[in-house]
Scaffold this motif. Structure first.
Motif, PDB file in Angstrom:
ATOM      1  N   MET A 175     -29.959  53.521 -38.828  1.00 44.28           N
ATOM      2  CA  MET A 175     -29.231  52.767 -37.517  1.00 44.28           C
ATOM      3  C   MET A 175     -27.983  51.970 -37.973  1.00 44.28           C
ATOM      4  O   MET A 175     -27.822  51.441 -38.677  1.00 44.28           O
ATOM      5  N   PRO A 176     -26.958  52.251 -37.154  1.00 44.33           N
ATOM      6  CA  PRO A 176     -25.837  51.773 -37.461  1.00 44.33           C
ATOM      7  C   PRO A 176     -25.808  50.081 -37.414  1.00 44.33           C
ATOM      8  O   PRO A 176     -26.831  49.548 -36.482  1.00 44.33           O
ATOM      9  N   LEU A 177     -24.900  49.530 -38.046  1.00 51.47           N
ATOM     10  CA  LEU A 177     -24.748  47.968 -38.205  1.00 51.47           C
ATOM     11  C   LEU A 177     -23.682  47.893 -37.697  1.00 51.47           C
ATOM     12  O   LEU A 177     -22.593  48.393 -38.341  1.00 51.47           O
ATOM     13  N   LEU A 178     -23.410  46.578 -36.974  1.00 47.06           N
ATOM     14  CA  LEU A 178     -22.170  46.113 -36.703  1.00 47.06           C
ATOM     15  C   LEU A 178     -22.185  44.591 -36.995  1.00 47.06           C
ATOM     16  O   LEU A 178     -22.849  43.899 -36.858  1.00 47.06           O
ATOM     17  N   GLU A 179     -20.970  44.318 -37.959  1.00 42.24           N
ATOM     18  CA  GLU A 179     -20.726  42.998 -38.182  1.00 42.24           C
ATOM     19  C   GLU A 179     -19.388  42.526 -37.356  1.00 42.24           C
ATOM     20  O   GLU A 179     -18.494  43.187 -37.356  1.00 42.24           O
ATOM     21  N   ILE A 180     -19.523  41.255 -36.878  1.00 47.37           N
ATOM     22  CA  ILE A 180     -18.801  40.699 -35.889  1.00 47.37           C
ATOM     23  C   ILE A 180     -18.299  39.405 -36.257  1.00 47.37           C
ATOM     24  O   ILE A 180     -19.452  38.410 -36.556  1.00 47.37           O
ATOM     25  N   SER A 181     -17.050  38.959 -36.190  1.00 46.32           N
ATOM     26  CA  SER A 181     -16.685  37.622 -36.382  1.00 46.32           C
ATOM     27  C   SER A 181     -15.600  37.239 -35.329  1.00 46.32           C
ATOM     28  O   SER A 181     -14.703  37.937 -35.385  1.00 46.32           O
ATOM     29  N   ILE A 182     -15.686  35.991 -34.718  1.00 45.12           N
ATOM     30  CA  ILE A 182     -14.648  35.577 -33.772  1.00 45.12           C
ATOM     31  C   ILE A 182     -13.898  34.473 -34.408  1.00 45.12           C
ATOM     32  O   ILE A 182     -14.578  33.443 -34.970  1.00 45.12           O
ATOM     33  N   ILE A 183     -12.722  34.428 -34.440  1.00 43.85           N
ATOM     34  CA  ILE A 183     -11.653  33.453 -34.678  1.00 43.85           C
ATOM     35  C   ILE A 183     -10.960  32.976 -33.467  1.00 43.85           C
ATOM     36  O   ILE A 183     -10.055  33.542 -33.369  1.00 43.85           O
ATOM     37  N   PRO A 184     -10.968  31.764 -33.080  1.00 46.50           N
ATOM     38  CA  PRO A 184     -10.245  31.445 -32.012  1.00 46.50           C
ATOM     39  C   PRO A 184      -9.067  30.822 -32.562  1.00 46.50           C
ATOM     40  O   PRO A 184      -8.961  30.217 -33.658  1.00 46.50           O
ATOM     41  N   VAL A 185      -7.903  30.963 -31.769  1.00 47.83           N
ATOM     42  CA  VAL A 185      -6.544  30.362 -32.488  1.00 47.83           C
ATOM     43  C   VAL A 185      -5.952  29.557 -31.556  1.00 47.83           C
ATOM     44  O   VAL A 185      -5.959  29.756 -30.316  1.00 47.83           O
ATOM     45  N   GLY A 186      -5.421  28.512 -31.808  1.00 46.72           N
ATOM     46  CA  GLY A 186      -4.510  27.634 -30.922  1.00 46.72           C
ATOM     47  C   GLY A 186      -5.632  26.572 -30.290  1.00 46.72           C
ATOM     48  O   GLY A 186      -5.182  26.164 -29.044  1.00 46.72           O
ATOM     49  N   THR A 187      -6.760  26.171 -30.947  1.00 44.31           N
ATOM     50  CA  THR A 187      -7.510  25.235 -30.258  1.00 44.31           C
ATOM     51  C   THR A 187      -7.294  23.821 -30.966  1.00 44.31           C
ATOM     52  O   THR A 187      -6.771  23.738 -31.931  1.00 44.31           O
ATOM     53  N   ASP A 188      -7.950  22.789 -30.362  1.00 43.73           N
ATOM     54  CA  ASP A 188      -7.690  21.379 -30.761  1.00 43.73           C
ATOM     55  C   ASP A 188      -8.590  21.226 -31.906  1.00 43.73           C
ATOM     56  O   ASP A 188      -8.642  20.301 -32.806  1.00 43.73           O
ATOM     57  N   SER A 189      -9.676  22.067 -32.341  1.00 46.63           N
ATOM     58  CA  SER A 189     -10.487  21.861 -33.453  1.00 46.63           C
ATOM     59  C   SER A 189     -10.579  23.262 -34.345  1.00 46.63           C
ATOM     60  O   SER A 189     -10.126  24.475 -34.082  1.00 46.63           O
ATOM     61  N   THR A 190     -11.122  22.768 -35.521  1.00 45.42           N
ATOM     62  CA  THR A 190     -11.104  23.735 -36.765  1.00 45.42           C
ATOM     63  C   THR A 190     -12.559  24.488 -36.581  1.00 45.42           C
ATOM     64  O   THR A 190     -12.785  25.251 -36.995  1.00 45.42           O
ATOM     65  N   SER A 191     -13.340  23.882 -35.601  1.00 41.09           N
ATOM     66  CA  SER A 191     -14.776  24.377 -35.464  1.00 41.09           C
ATOM     67  C   SER A 191     -14.726  25.590 -34.649  1.00 41.09           C
ATOM     68  O   SER A 191     -14.024  25.659 -33.642  1.00 41.09           O
ATOM     69  N   PHE A 192     -15.787  26.508 -34.853  1.00 42.93           N
ATOM     70  CA  PHE A 192     -15.859  27.648 -33.824  1.00 42.93           C
ATOM     71  C   PHE A 192     -17.477  27.888 -33.828  1.00 42.93           C
ATOM     72  O   PHE A 192     -17.678  29.152 -33.439  1.00 42.93           O
ATOM     73  N   SER A 193     -18.230  27.020 -34.056  1.00 42.21           N
ATOM     74  CA  SER A 193     -19.531  27.193 -33.790  1.00 42.21           C
ATOM     75  C   SER A 193     -19.825  27.442 -32.228  1.00 42.21           C
ATOM     76  O   SER A 193     -20.878  28.071 -31.892  1.00 42.21           O
ATOM     77  N   SER A 194     -19.024  26.957 -31.525  1.00 43.91           N
ATOM     78  CA  SER A 194     -19.483  27.479 -29.918  1.00 43.91           C
ATOM     79  C   SER A 194     -19.272  29.015 -29.503  1.00 43.91           C
ATOM     80  O   SER A 194     -20.056  29.389 -28.699  1.00 43.91           O
ATOM     81  N   GLU A 195     -18.272  29.547 -30.290  1.00 48.27           N
ATOM     82  CA  GLU A 195     -18.151  30.913 -30.231  1.00 48.27           C
ATOM     83  C   GLU A 195     -19.194  31.699 -30.680  1.00 48.27           C
ATOM     84  O   GLU A 195     -19.857  32.620 -30.086  1.00 48.27           O
ATOM     85  N   VAL A 196     -19.848  31.068 -31.852  1.00 47.70           N
ATOM     86  CA  VAL A 196     -21.090  31.809 -32.413  1.00 47.70           C
ATOM     87  C   VAL A 196     -22.048  31.806 -31.502  1.00 47.70           C
ATOM     88  O   VAL A 196     -22.824  32.559 -31.070  1.00 47.70           O
ATOM     89  N   ILE A 197     -22.363  30.233 -30.844  1.00 49.54           N
ATOM     90  CA  ILE A 197     -23.330  30.075 -29.943  1.00 49.54           C
ATOM     91  C   ILE A 197     -23.323  31.224 -28.569  1.00 49.54           C
ATOM     92  O   ILE A 197     -24.185  31.734 -28.311  1.00 49.54           O
TER      93      ILE A 197
END
Length: 101
Positions: A1-23
């Motif tokens: 079965m196919p697997l997809l790996e995905i990561s989201i990197i927000p650019v230009g925000t006031d924070s270095t955190s991206f946990s909200s995108e993961v959530i």
């Protein structure tokens, strides 16, 4: 079965955190019948290819609509046709080899 790996990197925000995108991405996945694992740097999703393309699109669109002016979405697909496999099988293969070496 196919697997997809995905990561989201927000650019230009006031924070270095991206946990909200993961959530937000995991919330998209919870409503679907897809097996997934969250890792520290990406999310791995298992499903048929059409499902994976659709969920990747939804995750990307959610990330860009949630506030940042720029989002970088990295996607990698592992699609094997010569035999049936899944995430658990691949992990078990490695773990069994480690225990027998």
């Amino acid at each position: 079965m196919p697997l997809l790996e995905i990561s989201i990197i927000p650019v230009g925000t006031d924070s270095t955190s991206f946990s909200s995108e993961v959530i937000n991405a995991v919330r998209k996945l919870k409503g679907k019948e897809l097996h997934y694992d969250v890792t520290p740097t990406s999310t791995i999703i298992e499903g048929d290819l059409e499902q994976l393309w659709q969920v990747a699109k939804e995750i990307h669109q959610e990330a860009i609509s949630s506030g940042p002016n720029r989002v970088i979405t990295n996607i990698r697909i592992d699609h094997r046709k010569d035999k049936k496999t899944d995430m658990n099988h691949q992990i078990n293969t490695v773990e069994n080899a480690l225990h027998h070496s």
